[in-house]
Design an enzyme around this catalytic site. Structure first.
Site: not given
Ligand code: ITT
Length: 203
Positions: A7, A12, A70, A179
């Protein structure tokens, strides 16, 4: 044994280090693996598809057993948006706070009872050697969108606007352990633990 957390999102990464702390393996970041600049095209239209794309790309580039997720926020009043597009909601120019403001504005006229939403997380585990099968786990958490940003000490992404069911505080205001107990990522990660334990134990 080394396991890559695939990631680019530091929030994350921190959560996986906490959630998988009992696994006797070394969890390495994409920066540790020299892959901080690897661009992965998340071209699928499902969480599962994009989790697999990320895990396969990072596994192939690193040669390491790789876990990637994701995830995103599905808001009922927006027909499930931003969903798989959560990271790009509002366009590329926005940061986490900008995306939250955009979401709050989109829901400005939506009353309390209709602000229901859920976080979804699909984790993919990929072994570049092919010795272990690809594994997918999924977790969700129900809640509602707050009327204002409720920031706290540890949250990231949409945490400050998400109030989990049964609580009055946002995910950003609740202790990390609370959480993890109920979150989409906590649920998906706990299903992955026995799989990781088996692989690490056999190493
Ligand atoms: P990677 O793909 O590199 O892992 P990313 O942030 O782009 O990083 P995603 O494409 O999976 O990851 O997008 C997830 C979105 O949802 C991103 O805007 C995160 O901040 C949000 N998100 C996911 N899990 C979350 C959580 O536990 N708390 C708050 N926001 C979350």
């Amino acid at each position: 044994m080394k396991i890559l957390i695939g990631t680019a999102n530091p929030g994350k990464l921190r959560e996986y280090r906490e959630l998988l702390a009992d696994i006797p393996a070394t969890f390495v970041s994409t920066a540790d693996a020299g892959l901080a600049s690897l661009e992965v095209d998340e071209s699928a239209d499902t969480f599962t598809g994009n989790a697999l794309i990320k895990a396969r790309a990072y596994a192939q580039a690193s040669g390491l057993l790789t876990l990637a997720d994701d995830s995103g926020l599905a808001v009922d009043a927006l027909d499930g948006a931003p969903g798989v597009h959560s990271a790009r909601y509002g366009g590329n120019g926005l940061d986490d706070r900008g995306r939250r403001q955009r979401l709050l504005a989109a829901l400005a006229d939506v009353p309390e009872g209709q602000r229901t939403a859920r976080f979804v997380c699909v984790i993919a585990l990929v072994d570049p050697s092919g010795e272990h099968n690809e594994t997918l786990t999924e977790g969700t958490v129900e809640g509602r969108i707050a009327f204002e940003d409720r920031e706290g000490p540890v949250g990231f992404g949409y945490d400050a606007v998400f109030i989990p069911e049964g609580y009055e505080e946002s995910f950003a205001q609740l202790p990390g352990s609370v959480k993890h107990e109920m979150s989409h990522r906590g649920r998906a990660a706990r299903q992955m633990v026995p799989v990781l334990q088996r692989i690490v134990g056999a190493d």
